[in-house]
Design an enzyme around this catalytic site. Structure first.
Site, mmCIF file in Angstrom:
data_model
loop_
_atom_site.group_PDB
_atom_site.id
_atom_site.type_symbol
_atom_site.label_atom_id
_atom_site.label_comp_id
_atom_site.label_asym_id
_atom_site.label_seq_id
_atom_site.Cartn_x
_atom_site.Cartn_y
_atom_site.Cartn_z
ATOM 1 N N SER A 1 -10.486 -6.095 10.119
ATOM 2 C CA SER A 1 -11.664 -5.412 9.647
ATOM 3 C C SER A 1 -12.486 -6.484 8.963
ATOM 4 O O SER A 1 -12.036 -7.080 8.004
ATOM 5 C CB SER A 1 -11.214 -4.336 8.657
ATOM 6 N N ARG B 1 0.838 -1.210 0.000
ATOM 7 C CA ARG B 1 0.000 0.000 0.000
ATOM 8 C C ARG B 1 0.868 1.253 0.000
ATOM 9 O O ARG B 1 1.801 1.355 0.774
ATOM 10 C CB ARG B 1 -0.888 0.013 1.258
ATOM 11 N N GLU C 1 -6.108 -0.961 14.929
ATOM 12 C CA GLU C 1 -6.950 -1.825 14.113
ATOM 13 C C GLU C 1 -6.102 -2.977 13.584
ATOM 14 O O GLU C 1 -5.136 -2.777 12.852
ATOM 15 C CB GLU C 1 -7.515 -1.009 12.943
ATOM 16 N N ARG D 1 0.825 -5.084 13.316
ATOM 17 C CA ARG D 1 0.173 -4.502 14.480
ATOM 18 C C ARG D 1 -0.057 -5.551 15.560
ATOM 19 O O ARG D 1 -0.083 -5.242 16.759
ATOM 20 C CB ARG D 1 -1.146 -3.851 14.071
#
Length: 424
Positions: A353, A263, A350, A391
């Site tokens: 998702s 990304r 986060e 994360r």
RNA sequence: GGUGAGGUGGCUGAGCGGUCGAAAGCGGCGCUUUGCUAAAGCGUUGUACCCCAAAAGGGUACCCAGGGUUCGAAUCCCUGCCUCACCGCCA
């Protein structure tokens, strides 16, 4: 892609629901209705001429069979052919105009989705565990990891620029162990079928999940935009059955894949960019489901539970929030985010998702299933992280840290790591 | 990368430039026969879009994709993609 018939028959409903995402979006409904009516008029005209031409051509064939002259008819048909060519171009243009607008309109939020304009309106659905207590000031993963030699940001930046990570030594093993743990968990205990998909996909596959056309600036493109590095395994997994008609007997499909994700993170410079939290390339274990429409929300809950299980087994405190209408991703009707607690950050991150796109993606990739009556219908597609690696590593390091800077490894990981703690 | 072969409906597999959305077989579905099963017979069986308020009905397109030739293309020509085989190169 939304269903054109729905827009035509219930424009108010569509307008209203789009407006819950972003006031003003609803205007697109009028634009699309306009394009749709133009397209249909042109198409009808074109088809009339086609019908006429087909009829006359057939007559020519019959005349010729009887050895009779057909010059006049031939002239007439030739003229029709010229009209056809002109009209055909207009139909193609109208069709493309409509299609491209359709592709740029996001999914309708679920009817009962929480309304709100941004992340501040996202309600917390549930909380698991508690923030760990420390009798010292918890450090953040960057300082912990650097001290233990788990990663090397400087050298990664030297090779690839900022925003890239190199895991080193036990850090690399930690990621590998986690991947193994996650894949084993989801395949053996949650029933997912493992796939190792391509990391490079065609443009149409990106369009298929809704990663394009809107978010081209976020993706790494190659070959003049004809190919892309995947931003998530959702793209290859959801496209796995593109252009197919499955049987209802094959549903639901449960797929899991571990892939790197690429990304650009354009526009997010400076925002939570420290350490592992926001990087250009990271690994993720992704879950994708294809289900019959009536069970998709049940499956979404199960998928979310599957992702939560990861954090539970690792003993990490987390909360689940629901995305409000204004915060929903382009393709999604409903999304739950799972946020893990990171003591060193003093905030939730986060890590997953989980979303239901309903039939929005299925339409785009022309994925259908035959129901029990043999009718072709669009299935629902779901996807969720299970989970993102960096994360998760942040949370593990920061939550497992001890006063001397060593890190406790949660029990389920110890076999994969061949160690019970990380220390110098 | 090179050479050769090929891409037709759920599958197998025909198809002279005109009546081919496409033979035939298999499969699927329905009905009949039947104590049940099996078998047989008959019928039916693609997708998208357009017209029609809807249903009925009608129409258009689709034989890998895109162009071209022609009054007319599954059928002829060109390009691309994909598959298969062999050769070369390569982790």
């Amino acid at each position: 892609m939304l269903e054109m018939r729905l827009i035509r028959e219930q424009p108010d409903l569509v307008r209203e629901r789009l407006n819950t995402r972003d006031p003003g979006l609803g205007k697109q409904v009028d634009a699309i209705l306009e394009l749709d009516s133009i397209r249909r008029q042109l198409e009808t005209q074109l088809q009339r001429i086609h019908a006429e031409r087909n009829k006359l051509s057939k007559e020519i064939g019959q005349l010729r069979a009887k050895k009779e002259t057909s010059i006049e008819l031939e002239t007439k048909v030739r003229e029709l052919g010229d009209d056809l060519a002109v009209l055909n171009e207009r139909v193609i243009a109208a069709d493309e105009a409509q299609r491209s607008l359709m592709l740029s309109i996001p999914n309708l939020p679920h009817a009962r989705a929480v309304k709100g304009s941004d992340a501040s309106a996202n309600p917390v659905i549930r909380v698991w565990g508690e923030k760990p207590e420390f009798d010292f000031t918890p450090r953040d993963h960057v300082s912990l990891g650097n001290e233990l030699g788990l990663f090397d940001f400087e050298r990664a930046a030297k090779i690839s620029g900022s925003g890239f990570i190199a895991y080193t030594g036990m850090g690399a093993r930690l990621q590998r162990g986690l991947i193994q743990f996650l894949l084993d968990l989801h395949t053996a205990e949650h029933g997912y079928f493992e796939i190792s998909p391509p990391y490079l996909v065609r443009r149409y596959s990106m369009v298929g999940t809704g990663a394009l056309p809107k978010f081209e600036q976020d993706a790494y493109g190659l070959d003049d935009g004809e190919a892309f590095l995947i931003p998530t395994a959702e793209v290859p997994l959801t496209n796995f059955h593109r252009e197919e008609a499955l049987s209802y007997r094959d549903l639901p499909k449960y797929y899991v894949a571990q892939t790197p994700c690429f990304r650009r993170e354009a526009g997010s410079a400076g925002k939570e960019t420290r350490g592992l939290i926001r990087v250009h390339q990271f690994d993720k274990v992704e879950l994708v489901k294809i289900t019959e429409p009536h069970q998709s929300y049940l499956e979404l809950d199960k998928m979310t539970a599957d992702a939560e299980r990861v954090l539970q087994l690792l003993g990490l405190h987390y909360r689940v929030i629901e995305l409000c209408t204004g915060d929903l991703g382009f393709s999604m009707a409903k999304t739950y985010d799972i946020e893990v607690w990171a003591p060193g950050q003093g905030s939730y991150l986060e890590v997953s998702s989980c979303s239901n796109a309903e039939d929005f993606q299925a339409r785009r990739i022309n994925l259908k299933f035959k129901d029990a009556e043999g009718k072709n219908r669009y299935p629902h597609t779901l996807n969720g992280s299970g989970t993102a690696l960096p994360r998760l590593i942040v949370a593990l390091l920061e939550s497992g840290q001890q006063k001397d800077g060593s890190i406790k490894i949660p029990e389920p990981l110890q076999n994969y790591m061949k160690a019970a703690e990380l220390r110098k």
